[in-house]
Structure formats: structure tokens, C-alpha cells
Design a protein around this motif. Structure first.
Motif, PDB file in Angstrom:
ATOM      1  N   PHE A 119      38.601  51.980  38.007  1.00 54.45           N
ATOM      2  CA  PHE A 119      37.967  51.069  38.967  1.00 54.45           C
ATOM      3  C   PHE A 119      38.584  49.678  38.853  1.00 54.45           C
ATOM      4  CE2 PHE A 119      35.030  47.632  39.772  1.00 54.45           C
ATOM      5  CZ  PHE A 119      34.701  47.878  41.089  1.00 54.45           C
ATOM      6  N   PHE A 120      38.794  49.239  37.619  1.00 54.23           N
ATOM      7  CA  PHE A 120      39.385  47.915  37.386  1.00 54.23           C
ATOM      8  C   PHE A 120      40.757  47.827  38.058  1.00 54.23           C
ATOM      9  CE2 PHE A 120      42.160  45.296  34.651  1.00 54.23           C
ATOM     10  CZ  PHE A 120      41.501  44.085  34.746  1.00 54.23           C
ATOM     11  N   ALA A 121      41.564  48.908  37.898  1.00 56.43           N
ATOM     12  CA  ALA A 121      42.910  48.911  38.461  1.00 56.43           C
ATOM     13  C   ALA A 121      42.852  48.809  39.979  1.00 56.43           C
ATOM     14  CB  ALA A 121      43.651  50.173  38.032  1.00 56.43           C
ATOM     15  N   THR A 122      41.942  49.556  40.588  1.00 52.99           N
ATOM     16  CA  THR A 122      41.899  49.559  42.049  1.00 52.99           C
ATOM     17  C   THR A 122      41.321  48.261  42.593  1.00 52.99           C
ATOM     18  OG1 THR A 122      41.417  50.962  43.924  1.00 52.99           O
ATOM     19  CG2 THR A 122      39.647  50.646  42.366  1.00 52.99           C
ATOM     20  N   ARG A 123      40.448  47.622  41.840  1.00 50.67           N
ATOM     21  CA  ARG A 123      39.883  46.362  42.294  1.00 50.67           C
ATOM     22  C   ARG A 123      40.917  45.242  42.229  1.00 50.67           C
ATOM     23  NH1 ARG A 123      36.290  41.661  40.928  1.00 50.67           N
ATOM     24  NH2 ARG A 123      37.050  41.557  38.794  1.00 50.67           N
ATOM     25  N   GLN A 124      41.643  45.199  41.094  1.00 49.42           N
ATOM     26  CA  GLN A 124      42.606  44.120  40.913  1.00 49.42           C
ATOM     27  C   GLN A 124      43.853  44.345  41.766  1.00 49.42           C
ATOM     28  OE1 GLN A 124      40.649  42.052  39.381  1.00 49.42           O
ATOM     29  NE2 GLN A 124      41.862  41.556  37.575  1.00 49.42           N
ATOM     30  N   GLY A 125      44.233  45.601  41.902  1.00 51.15           N
ATOM     31  CA  GLY A 125      45.487  45.898  42.589  1.00 51.15           C
ATOM     32  C   GLY A 125      46.693  45.630  41.708  1.00 51.15           C
ATOM     33  N   PHE A 126      46.457  45.020  40.572  1.00 46.14           N
ATOM     34  CA  PHE A 126      47.547  44.714  39.633  1.00 46.14           C
ATOM     35  C   PHE A 126      46.997  44.813  38.219  1.00 46.14           C
ATOM     36  CE2 PHE A 126      49.188  41.446  36.774  1.00 46.14           C
ATOM     37  CZ  PHE A 126      50.515  41.847  36.684  1.00 46.14           C
ATOM     38  N   ILE A 127      47.725  45.494  37.343  1.00 45.98           N
ATOM     39  CA  ILE A 127      47.298  45.513  35.940  1.00 45.98           C
ATOM     40  C   ILE A 127      48.483  45.231  35.031  1.00 45.98           C
ATOM     41  CG2 ILE A 127      45.259  47.010  36.065  1.00 45.98           C
ATOM     42  CD1 ILE A 127      47.118  49.345  35.295  1.00 45.98           C
TER      43      ILE A 127
END
Lengths: 285, 445
Positions: free
Chosen positions: B342-350
Motif C-alpha cells: 500500500f505504501f508503494a502504491t500511495r507514494q508511487g516512489f520507494i
């Protein structure tokens, strides 16, 4: 000398346990009868708890063989099993000298943890239980009934929803026995069950152990210092001293055994006869 | 007669002058040590470099204030006659809070849930508050996940962020290399994180206490460093960008035709996606809570708690503690994996930057502050920690100071966390909460 046991639930053969230079158990052999209460006694440091730990898998013996025998003829070599498999498969349950309850969990929860393995199976290793399949609900009801049964037998029903750590000492002892009985053992090993109990509680314990032997068809092996318990309810007594068996017989035999008296009173070997003589005199007068 | 009885100093209420003097001198010395260096000297940028400005007077006033404050405490609080409690105020507050929390306790969770459901539609909710609540909910979910490992099974895990990272990178890499969508990757990320949970579980099976904590800490660092250095695969410090956004049952949140807004006949607004994200993380967090509550009532959950209470007793009852520990690590890891994707999809960048030890520490602090094993406690602690962090953003460099002070105060006030009672998983007649004094804390505390 070895007391003859017709139908053993547990046989210990040539058990040796060495800790570095110390031979804690030295070539010990004995049998535990299926529907007997067998007591393992001896002075402090005689190696009683070590024998218990070997039987219940907490220690791996240096040498020897420990066999559990079920009615159907199934045999389990305990010295080769993982400790958790001994209660699970070989059906040998134990309690501890220093009580080990789940103090933050209620009495009922403690008894439910005792039935973990059948419940786990009924919940299809959690997958069935998490979707609320009816099979698990039934199994849980059965488990609660068994827990209730043991709470009744130990007089803990009123405290079912209290934390185990809140119970007084005597009730904690009883709960530990009830929890071990929830694993449906063939042999129940009790490490000093009467330690710290007052005379009334110790009488209740005697009754409970006799009940377990008679009604539940479970062999009992206990370590005990309280001679009221040992002589009152045992069918068979084994005496250890310095890791060696010095006597093995019925309570009557043990009571009159000179080497046992010597071990307890601390008499040198050459004086044993003298002591024996004195006892005989005392008995006749 | 009554006059004479009331006049004069009350019996027993006397000051031990030498003791107080000694205490005040020590106070003054400590205050001088702290404020003498931090307040008395100040660097000011002047022409040609830095200049040292000396402010002895300010430092003196601060130190004097501390000493006078301490003297007042001696005069009015610590000079009570023997027998009465020295800290009367806090205990009265404590019992008051206990009463209030008992009353509020029942309705608290449902109220919070309803509030969380309507929150995005409230008039005062703006983009900033939505973003903040998404962040808080992410930590709530992570807290609930870690609660399985730390709160229930009693295994201190200092590397929990590793599973969060695994979940995030699983999604990002699967999307990048295979073009998988979010909804396909979400379960995969969970499974992969659970799998890594088992891999971590094996080496730590035999470890207890501090050793367990150190190995889990190392595991967290190993994962981060591998991500940082495996440049060809993970992009190293550059991270991974262009992570695809989730769709709403196949509807993209775009301005184009066939997007979410177009389909429902709404005007396009970027807030739609934020609201969607909010409900997505809310659903994931509630799933975590639901599954954990369910597991607690199953034999596996009771086995976790029994493991926390006494491992040897567990083995004496035929519980395979190896599998009990591994399932705790796996299921705890799985929820972190969900949260990670979820974090990855929210930020769009990791990038590995997001998965440092401080994150693990923050999640653990939430669990400990909330009260280990308490689900509601985690929510309150997350709001306090993450929300509190935002409130004090103005305070700039003093933010961490305030934060640390608050933590210390709370831990003195409630050493076992905000909600420190344990609710039994099964009951015969009456559900009685178990006080924290009874509950063991497990390994590593």
C-alpha cells in the motif's frame, strides 16, 4: 531389588545422566504400573528431578532407554522424541516443581491451551477456524466441557474467569494438574505436587490423585517429600540416593528398609545393621 | 480551644532544611550543566563568520527558575506529613482516568470506527488531513501487525520494517518487471513477506531476550542494505519510481474518459484518489484487526499468548513452540507486507531511505505505548505519535525534545502502556479483564 509390575505404562532401563563430571543418575531401572501411583523419593540432590526431566524430554539421557507403553501395545521410545511430542504422542504429561502456569491467562484459557493439539486439528490448522467452520465450534464446545469437568474435580469452577496468577498457591498447584490432565495423558508425572500445601490442601491432593488413578485410568508418577502423601496413596515407591536406586517396593517394604532409613538419617554403611536392629527392637516393644 | 488547635504549623508538616538545601544545590548544579552550555552561549552569524554571544543573564534566570520551582515543590508537595502519599495528585488523576476509560472504553472502538468511516466526507476535512490520516492508518495497521509478534507472542522484533520493505519492493518490482496490477500484487506481497518472516524465524528460534532483539535488528538492516546495494535489480539508492496506482474495480483515477470520475459522472478531482486510498488503507487495517481478533480466539492465538507467558510450560503441554513462533513471525510479516505494498502504491516512489531502523522503532513505540496486546491502544498511540509529530511541526528542532519528554512522562505514568489490561479470549460466565501485573511480557523485556 526390583518391584515386579505386571502391566507397565513406563519402563526405564539403565538410565544414565551425566553433567560434566557429575553422574546425576547412575544405571537406574524401574517400571511404572499402568494404574498405580508410583512415588520417586530420595534426599535432596538424589537426582529425582533429573529422572523426570529425562522422562519428559527436557534432558536427553546420556545412556539408557525409556519406553512408554499404551494399552493397545503401542511403544514409544521417549529418549528419542522431541520434548513437545512426549505429551502429544506418547501421552506423558508433567507438572513442575516451581509452578509454571500461564499467569496472565484465565483458568479456563490455561485448560484450553492444554487441549491445543486436538483443537488445532479441529480448526484445520487455523484455516478452518478462521472462516468459522462448524467443525471447530463443536470441537471448542467439547474442549470447554472437558475443561469444566476438570475445574469441577479440582474445585476451580468458581474461578474459571480469573487470571491464573491471581489464584492462591494451593489452587495454582491444582490448576497445573488439571491442565496436564487436559492433554489426556496415560501417565501423569508430578514434581513435588504437595510442596507448600497445608495439611487440608494436601489431603485434597491425595483425593484428587486417587481419583485420577481410579476414574481416569491414568498412571501417576510423583516426586514427593511429604510422607503423608507418599505413604498414604502410593502403590509403589522407588528410593534414589546419589543417582542410584537404593530401594524399590511397596510402602510397607520401604518403611522397613534399612538402607532407606540410613539414606534419610545419614548413617554410615557399617552402622546400617545396628540401626536395623534398633528399629526391630522399637517395633517389637 | 479550636483556635489554638488550628493555629501554627500543622504537626508533622516540617521541612528538613539540610536535606532540602542539599537537593537545591544539586538541582542548581544540574541545571547549570544543562543550561550553562545550551543557553549561556549562542553563535550568531556576523560579518566575517560566526561570533559567540554570551548570555549569562538569561541562563541565570532559567537556572533560578528551576531552583525556585524545585523549592516550591518542596514547600507545597513534598513536605506532607509521613503516611500520606507523596504523589497524591497523580494517583487521584490515575483513578479518575481509570474510571473515565472504563466508561468510555466500551463505546470507544465503535465510535472511532464510525468516525473513521465518515471522516473523508466531513466539512473540515481537507487534503492535508486526509494525507495525515492515511499515514496514521498505515501505522495503525503496522502496529496491529507487530502486535501479533510482540504483544501476543512476546517476541521482541526490532526489524519489523524489513517486512514493510519487502512488501513495498515486492509490489514495485513485480509491477516493473511483470506489469502486475496492485490487486494482484497485494496478496503476493503479503505471501512473500510471510515467507521472509519464516526465514527470519528459523535462525532466531533458539534465541531469547536481548539476543533475539539484536538478530531481528540485524535482519532489518540486512534487508535495507541489500536493497541499497543491489543496484541492477532494486535501483539502489535511486529507488523505484513510476509505481502504478491502484484502480477502483478496473477504473483508473484519471481525467481521461473511462476513468473513475467519468464513469460516475463526477467532475474530475485529484481528491477522489486520496479518498479511495484512505478507504483502502482503512479496509486493510480493519482486515488486520479482524483477523488478529479472530486468531486470538483460535488455538493458534492462545498458543501465542501461552508462549509469551511460559515457553517451557507450552512444550510440556505438547505445543510445538517452533511452529508457534514461526506462525507469529509469518502472520505479523504478512500484514507488514500488505501495508508495504500500500505504501508503494500511495507514494508511487520507494527507496531504501523509507525503511530505516527509526521506522521499526516508531512502530514498536506505538505498540509499547498503546499497551502490548491491546488493539485499541495501538490506535490511540498511533494518533498520538504520528498526529503529535505533526502538531509540533512548528516547534522545529524542539520537536524531538517534546516528543521524547512526552514519551518519558507517559511511560512513568503508565509503564505498561495506555491500555494495559488483557481481555481473555474465552470466558465461562463473565469476561473479566486481566490486570497487567499478571501478564508476562515475553522475551526481551
Amino acid at each position: 531389588m526390583t518391584h515386579h509390575v505386571d502391566d507397565p505404562v513406563l519402563t526405564v532401563e539403565h538410565l544414565n545422566m551425566r553433567f560434566g563430571g557429575l553422574l546425576a543418575v547412575d544405571d537406574l531401572s524401574f517400571d511404572v504400573g499402568r494404574s498405580d501411583i508410583t512415588a520417586l523419593i530420595g534426599p535432596n540432590g538424589a537426582g529425582k528431578t533429573t529422572v523426570f526431566n529425562c522422562i519428559t524430554g527436557f534432558y536427553k539421557p546420556t545412556e539408557g532407554r525409556i519406553t512408554a507403553l499404551h494399552e493397545g501395545g503401542a511403544k514409544f521410545l521417549l529418549e528419542r522424541m522431541d520434548d513437545f511430542k512426549i505429551p502429544k504422542v506418547a501421552k506423558v504429561a508433567r507438572t513442575f516443581q516451581n509452578i509454571r502456569l500461564f499467569g496472565g491467562m484465565t483458568v479456563l484459557e490455561n485448560l484450553m491451551v492444554g487441549q491445543h493439539n486436538p483443537l488445532m486439528l479441529a480448526s484445520n490448522y487455523t484455516f478452518g477456524g478462521i472462516f468459522g467452520l462448524s467443525g471447530y465450534k463443536k470441537a471448542e464446545k467439547v474442549a470447554v466441557e472437558l475443561a469444566k469437568y476438570w475445574m469441577e474435580q479440582t474445585g476451580l469452577t468458581a474461578r474459571a474467569d480469573d487470571a491464573a496468577g491471581d489464584l492462591p498457591y494451593g489452587e495454582q498447584r491444582k490448576l497445573e494438574i488439571a491442565r496436564a490432565m487436559c492433554t489426556k495423558p496415560k501417565l501423569l508425572c508430578l514434581d513435588e505436587p504437595a510442596a507448600g500445601l497445608n495439611p487440608r490442601e494436601s489431603d485434597e491432593l491425595n483425593k484428587l490423585l486417587l481419583f485420577i488413578r481410579k476414574e481416569r485410568d491414568t498412571g501417576v508418577l510423583l516426586i514427593e517429600h511429604d510422607m503423608n502423601v507418599v505413604m498414604g496413596i502410593s502403590d509403589h515407591i522407588i528410593v534414589l540416593d546419589y543417582g542410584k536406586k537404593i530401594a524399590d517396593g511397596t510402602p510397607e517394604e520401604i518403611r522397613n528398609d534399612a538402607s532407606v532409613i540410613a539414606a534419610y538419617l545419614g548413617v554410615a554403611d557399617d552402622e546400617v545393621e545396628e540401626v536395623e536392629h534398633e528399629i526391630e527392637e522399637g517395633a517389637s516393644s | 480551644m479550636t483556635d489554638t488547635a488550628n493555629s501554627g504549623p500543622q504537626p508533622g508538616r516540617h521541612l528538613d532544611i539540610p536535606k532540602v538545601t542539599k537537593d537545591l544545590i544539586v538541582t542548581a548544579l544540574i541545571a547549570t550543566a544543562i543550561f550553562g552550555s545550551t543557553i549561556a552561549f549562542r553563535t550568531v552569524s556576523a560579518a566575517g563568520g560566526l561570533r559567540l554571544e554570551v548570555r549569562y543573564d538569561v541562563a541565570f534566570y532559567v537556572i533560578a527558575a528551576v531552583v525556585v520551582g524545585r523549592l516550591l515543590l518542596w514547600l507545597f508537595f513534598w513536605s506532607k506529613p509521613a503516611g500520606t502519599s507523596a504523589v497524591e495528585m497523580p494517583t487521584s488523576i490515575k483513578s479518575g482516568v481509570a474510571k473515565i476509560s472504563a466508561k468510555v472504553g466500551k463505546g470507544f472502538a465503535p465510535t472511532m470506527l464510525i468516525f473513521a468511516l465518515v471522516f473523508p466526507f466531513l466539512p473540515f476535512t481537507d487534503r492535508y488531513l486526509l494525507d495525515l490520516s492515511i499515514l496514521i492508518l498505515t501505522y495503525v495497521m503496522l502496529g496491529w501487525g507487530l502486535n501479533i509478534v510482540v504483544g501476543l507472542a512476546g517476541l521482541l522484533d526490532l526489524g519489523y520494517v524489513a517486512f514493510y520493505a519487502i512488501g513495498a519492493y515486492s509490489y514495485a518490482l513485480l509491477a516493473q518487471y511483470f506489469g502486475f496490477s496492485f490487486w494482484m500484487c497485494l496478496p503476493l506481497a503479503g505471501i512473500l513477506a510471510a515467507f521472509w518472516g519464516i526465514i527470519l524465524g528459523f535462525p532466531v528460534l533458539r534465541l531469547r531476550g536481548d539476543y533475539l532483539a539484536i538478530v531481528t535488528l540485524a535482519f532489518g538492516e540486512i534487508i535495507r542494505i541489500v536493497l541499497l546495494n543491489w543496484y541492477q535489480f532494486t535501483g539502489g539508492p535511486d529507488g523505484l519510481s513510476g509505481i502504478p496506482r491502484p484502480s477502483f474495480f478496473g477504473l483508473e483515477f484519471t481525467r481521461r474518459e473511462g476513468g473513475f470520475a467519468d464513469f460516475f459522472g463526477l467532475d474530475y478531482s485529484s481528491i477522489h484518489r486520496i479518498v479511495f486510498m484512505y478507504f483502502l488503507i482503512l479496509a486493510l487495517a480493519l482486515l488486520t484487526n479482524f483477523v488478529t481478533n479472530r486468531l486470538r480466539r483460535l488455538p493458534i492465538g492462545r498458543a501465542w499468548e501461552a508462549l509469551r507467558e511460559d515457553e517451557i510450560a507450552c512444550r510440556s503441554l505438547g505445543l510445538n513452540t517452533t511452529s508457534v513462533k514461526l506462525t507469529a513471525f509469518a502472520i505479523g510479516g504478512m500484514f507488514a507486507g500488505f501495508a508495504g505494498s500500500f505504501f508503494a502504491t500511495r507514494q508511487g516512489f520507494i527507496s531504501p531511505e523509507s525503511f530505516t531502523f527509526i521506522e521499526s522503532a516508531l512502530i514498536l513505540a506505538i505498540v509499547v505505548l498503546g499497551g502490548m496486546g491491546s488493539q485499541v491502544g495501538v490506535v490511540i498511540a498511533s494518533i498520538a505519535m504520528i498526529g503529535g509529530f505533526e502538531i509540533f511541526r512548528e516547534a522545529e528542532q524542539f520537536r524531538m525534545l517534546i516528543f521524547g519528554l512526552a514519551m518519558v512522562v507517559i511511560m512513568i505514568w503508565r509503564p505498561r502502556g495506555l491500555i494495559s489490561t488483557r481481555i481473555p479470549s474465552i470466558f465461562l460466565k463473565e469476561k473479566k479483564a486481566v490486570s497487567a501485573d499478571m501478564v508476562a511480557q515475553g522475551e526481551g523485556h
